[in-house]
Design a protein around this motif. Structure first.
Motif, mmCIF file in Angstrom:
data_model
loop_
_atom_site.group_PDB
_atom_site.id
_atom_site.type_symbol
_atom_site.label_atom_id
_atom_site.label_comp_id
_atom_site.label_asym_id
_atom_site.label_seq_id
_atom_site.Cartn_x
_atom_site.Cartn_y
_atom_site.Cartn_z
ATOM 1 N N VAL A 1 35.810 43.196 37.977
ATOM 2 C CA VAL A 1 35.535 44.624 38.133
ATOM 3 C C VAL A 1 36.785 45.321 38.649
ATOM 4 O O VAL A 1 37.428 44.850 39.598
ATOM 5 N N VAL A 2 37.145 46.424 38.010
ATOM 6 C CA VAL A 2 38.293 47.234 38.420
ATOM 7 C C VAL A 2 37.786 48.635 38.712
ATOM 8 O O VAL A 2 37.134 49.251 37.860
ATOM 9 N N GLY A 3 38.064 49.150 39.904
ATOM 10 C CA GLY A 3 37.590 50.484 40.250
ATOM 11 C C GLY A 3 38.129 50.954 41.581
ATOM 12 O O GLY A 3 38.784 50.200 42.300
ATOM 13 N N PRO A 4 37.867 52.211 41.930
ATOM 14 C CA PRO A 4 38.389 52.757 43.189
ATOM 15 C C PRO A 4 37.720 52.168 44.422
ATOM 16 O O PRO A 4 38.332 52.093 45.487
ATOM 17 N N GLU A 5 36.455 51.747 44.304
ATOM 18 C CA GLU A 5 35.732 51.137 45.416
ATOM 19 C C GLU A 5 34.864 50.008 44.900
ATOM 20 O O GLU A 5 34.362 50.067 43.779
ATOM 21 N N ASN A 6 34.667 48.994 45.751
ATOM 22 C CA ASN A 6 33.850 47.860 45.351
ATOM 23 C C ASN A 6 32.405 48.084 45.794
ATOM 24 O O ASN A 6 31.861 47.356 46.630
ATOM 25 N N ASP B 1 29.990 45.123 45.338
ATOM 26 C CA ASP B 1 30.291 43.847 46.010
ATOM 27 C C ASP B 1 30.657 42.773 44.996
ATOM 28 O O ASP B 1 30.246 41.610 45.094
ATOM 29 N N ALA B 2 31.431 43.189 44.009
ATOM 30 C CA ALA B 2 31.799 42.275 42.926
ATOM 31 C C ALA B 2 32.939 41.357 43.362
ATOM 32 O O ALA B 2 33.831 41.740 44.115
ATOM 33 N N GLU B 3 32.878 40.142 42.877
ATOM 34 C CA GLU B 3 33.972 39.181 43.025
ATOM 35 C C GLU B 3 34.180 38.524 41.669
ATOM 36 O O GLU B 3 33.243 37.972 41.098
ATOM 37 N N PRO B 4 35.403 38.563 41.146
ATOM 38 C CA PRO B 4 36.616 39.194 41.691
ATOM 39 C C PRO B 4 36.636 40.710 41.464
ATOM 40 O O PRO B 4 35.913 41.231 40.611
ATOM 41 N N PHE B 5 37.511 41.371 42.243
ATOM 42 C CA PHE B 5 37.605 42.827 42.214
ATOM 43 C C PHE B 5 39.069 43.237 42.341
ATOM 44 O O PHE B 5 39.809 42.669 43.141
ATOM 45 N N VAL B 6 39.474 44.222 41.538
ATOM 46 C CA VAL B 6 40.816 44.802 41.627
ATOM 47 C C VAL B 6 40.661 46.274 41.974
ATOM 48 O O VAL B 6 40.028 47.025 41.220
ATOM 49 N N GLU B 7 41.222 46.693 43.112
ATOM 50 C CA GLU B 7 41.084 48.091 43.532
ATOM 51 C C GLU B 7 42.011 48.991 42.723
ATOM 52 O O GLU B 7 43.195 48.707 42.560
#
Length: 269
Positions: free
Chosen positions: A40-45, A48-54
């Motif tokens: 998941v890529v976005g301004p906020e998690n 609660d996703a893993e992995p996540f790119v801010e």
């Protein structure tokens, strides 16, 4: 999910990961039974996703958004060079999702992820300065185009490699970028010569600074002027990030480590 899988067809087959850009909760849940890694890529998690790119700024162009997400995932070790990934993103709010299948090495490294995440300055400070430059690029000063140079982070070293052009209106103040009133002040002072120097935490250290690092050996694209050359030189010699609004073409550019790492058209932001 079966309908989605049928729709995706060959696009999903044999990919190493699926990148979801700013998905809502219901769309994210549709991928629960997907075997591939979901990033998941976005301004906020908020999921609660893993992995996540801010995603620290709203890249309005598709390539910029994909590039940042992929560079971030590479930096975090989520994917590897040469992996095949499917990117799912919206071009416009509420539109159908756009699907793009790419290899992670389709984008040559730009340093844009590193500029935000591994900068001396807080990522939020870099973002706030970008927003000031972008708004100034849209509106100018009294309707006229202006240029501006902001040097963010490693302020002590930047001050040692520069000299004042005039009285520093921020010398005894403790104001920070991001405050709406302060941002108005920055826009007003931008019409005068010199660079703004901003600390790692966002404190405005000075205005009207003449940057003195030698530009010898700095390689910037042809057609860019003295502000861009100074931005390249000061970021080569310090750990700062420089953000430049060009008076001639109206674009906002960022430099880090002496290199141009990001270019934004304020009118498209």
């Amino acid at each position: 999910m079966n309908e989605l899988r049928d729709l995706l067809g060959d696009l999903v087959a044999d990919v190493d990961a699926v990148f979801l850009f700013s998905p809502n909760a219901s769309f994210f849940e549709e991928f629960d039974d997907v075997d591939e890694e979901i990033v998941v890529v976005g301004p906020e998690n908020t999921l609660d996703a893993e992995p996540f790119v801010e995603l620290p700024i709203d890249f309005t162009d598709l390539e910029g958004r994909l590039r940042f997400g992929i560079e971030g995932a590479l930096e975090q070790g989520i994917v590897d060079e040469g992996d095949e990934v499917l990117c799912v993103t919206e071009v416009l709010d509420g539109s159908e999702n756009t699907l793009v299948r790419v290899q992670t090495n389709d984008f040559s490294p730009s340093g844009v992820y590193d500029m935000f995440v591994n900068s001396r300055a807080d990522a939020s400070v870099v973002r706030d300065v970008f927003e000031v430059a972008i708004e100034l690029g849209k509106k100018g000063q009294k309707g006229k185009p202006v240029g501006a140079l902001f040097v963010v982070g490693d302020a002590g070293k930047v001050m040692n490699k520069s000299r004042p052009l005039s009285y520093n209106p921020f010398e005894k103040s403790h104001v920070h970028v991001g405050d709406p009133i302060v941002n108005v002040m920055l826009k007003e002072f931008s019409r005068l010569d010199g660079a703004f120097v901003i600390s790692d935490a966002g404190k405005i250290v000075s205005a009207y600074r003449y940057l003195e690092p030698s530009a010898e050996g700095v390689d910037i694209p042809k057609g860019l002027g003295a502000r861009h050359m100074a931005a390249g030189a000061v970021t080569r010699d310090t750990m700062a990030t420089a953000i430049v609004l060009s008076e001639s073409d109206g674009l906002v550019r960022a430099f880090k480590g002496g290199e141009l790492v990001l270019e934004i058209d304020p009118e498209e932001y």
